[in-house]
Write an enzyme that holds these catalytic residues in place. Structure first.
Site, PDB file in Angstrom:
ATOM      1  N   SER A 227       0.844  -1.187   0.000  1.00 64.25           N
ATOM      2  CA  SER A 227       0.000   0.000   0.000  1.00 64.25           C
ATOM      3  C   SER A 227       0.885   1.244   0.000  1.00 64.25           C
ATOM      4  CB  SER A 227      -0.911  -0.016   1.234  1.00 64.25           C
ATOM      5  OG  SER A 227      -1.631   1.188   1.328  1.00 64.25           O
ATOM      6  N   GLY A 229      -0.421   4.445   0.019  1.00 67.81           N
ATOM      7  CA  GLY A 229      -1.223   5.586   0.426  1.00 67.81           C
ATOM      8  C   GLY A 229      -1.852   6.259  -0.781  1.00 67.81           C
ATOM      9  N   GLY A 232      -1.434   4.937  -4.480  1.00 64.54           N
ATOM     10  CA  GLY A 232      -1.969   3.677  -4.966  1.00 64.54           C
ATOM     11  C   GLY A 232      -1.344   2.468  -4.303  1.00 64.54           C
ATOM     12  N   GLY A 258      -6.362   0.811   4.367  1.00 62.37           N
ATOM     13  CA  GLY A 258      -5.516  -0.330   4.033  1.00 62.37           C
ATOM     14  C   GLY A 258      -6.215  -1.656   4.260  1.00 62.37           C
ATOM     15  N   ASP A 259      -7.065  -1.707   5.284  1.00 64.81           N
ATOM     16  CA  ASP A 259      -7.825  -2.928   5.564  1.00 64.81           C
ATOM     17  C   ASP A 259      -8.822  -3.201   4.434  1.00 64.81           C
ATOM     18  OD1 ASP A 259      -6.478  -2.734   8.005  1.00 64.81           O
ATOM     19  OD2 ASP A 259      -8.142  -1.638   8.915  1.00 64.81           O
TER      20      ASP A 259
END
Length: 324
Positions: A227, A229, A232, A258-259
């Site tokens: 990830s 942020g 992308g 992120g989850d």
């Protein structure tokens, strides 16, 4: 696998009640009036299960549960279509507080969580082992570890799942991530900072990230979903490497994004680029919602608009320039 059995079993060793407060601007030492507030059942694996359930997937959330707040968390999940598998503990689960400013700046205050005894940890592992016998497709082990938990707890869960033939995904950080990588999960989802800490060097270009992801694969990991942020995400698999992202967004809250990215990846089918695109779409949808609210199908369809996938992105591109 019976229709009653979850396709994804998430394990959250340190769940929480997540309280989010929205402010125009946070100024240290001042009194503020909130512009909004929300409370959600929290913890990384809990968020994964919530996002999956909202899209009609069968998901179960296994977690230590104690105190009034533990009962409250279970009650909050009940109407969300998530099967809760509580493991009784003597302590009380934590409350995490997030302050989100109007420009998307996020400040998090995370409590450590309850101290788990050796007996409680063994009960957690026994419960996971029992739930694996019903044959979930995935075990997703996520989040920080509570006081008293060994650094290799996520790694132990990976080994248990492998014994049962269940695929594994891990999303954690620090020493817990390092131990989990050595266990060889099928999917590992670090963010850029976590990956840099794991390989002990700064990662500034796409090539840096690709090399670090390749190192994790060489150590036994399967897919490495990084990830990035607002830039992308990058995916490295046995078939190749891809980047996916979209136009810049002004986030309302990044908590749980992120989850949701991981949930989108686990829910996707087909070739790697398609799974990556869905993961990024779910993550982009999440940042436009308040607190740790997870996106539903309508939001993720909107999040998918404009997402582009690039195979073998230019290694010399700075990560910060990926969306330009």
């Amino acid at each position: 696998m019976s229709a009653a059995h979850p396709a994804v079993l998430t394990v959250t060793p340190n769940p929480s009640i997540d309280r989010t407060v929205e402010l125009a601007v946070l100024t240290r030492g001042e009194v503020h009036r909130a512009t909004g507030a929300s409370v959600e059942a929290g913890g990384k694996g809990v968020n994964v299960a919530r996002a999956l359930a909202l899209h009609g997937a069968r998901a179960a959330a296994l977690l230590p549960c104690g105190g009034v707040d533990g009962d409250r968390l279970v009650a909050m999940l009940a109407p969300q279509g998530v099967e809760v598998v509580p493991v009784a503990i003597g302590g009380t689960i934590r409350t995490n507080t997030t302050v989100v400013e109007a420009d998307g700046t996020t400040t998090k205050l995370n409590e450590p969580g309850p101290l788990l005894s050796g007996e409680e940890l063994e009960s957690l592992l026994r419960t996971v082992r029992a739930r694996l016998t019903v044959g979930p497709r995935w075990l997703a082990s996520s989040g920080s570890l509570p006081p008293g938990a060994p650094a290799d707890l996520h790694a132990r869960l990976v080994h248990l799942a492998r014994e049962s033939g269940t695929a594994t995904a891990v999303d954690t950080s620090g020493a817990a991530l390092a131990a989990a990588v050595e266990a060889g999960p099928d999917v590992v989802k670090p963010n850029l900072e976590e990956l840099a800490e794991l390989v002990a060097r700064e990662l500034t270009t796409v090539g840096d990230v690709r090399t670090a992801a390749a190192e994790l694969r060489a150590r036994g990991c399967g897919d490495v979903l990084v990830s990035l942020g607002e830039a992308g995400a990058l995916l490295a698999t046995a078939e190749g490497t891809w980047w996916a992202g979209g136009s810049p967004l002004v986030p309302r809250s990044t908590v749980g994004a992120g989850d949701c990215t991981l949930a989108g990846y686990l829910a996707a089918e087909g070739p790697a680029p398609r799974r990556l695109a869905q993961a990024v779409a779910w993550g982009r949808a999440a940042v436009l919602l308040p607190g740790s609210t997870v996106p539903g199908p309508e939001q993720t369809r909107t999040g998918a608009e404009g997402v582009r996938v690039v195979e073998n992105p230019d290694p010399d591109t700075p990560v910060k320039d990926l969306q330009r």
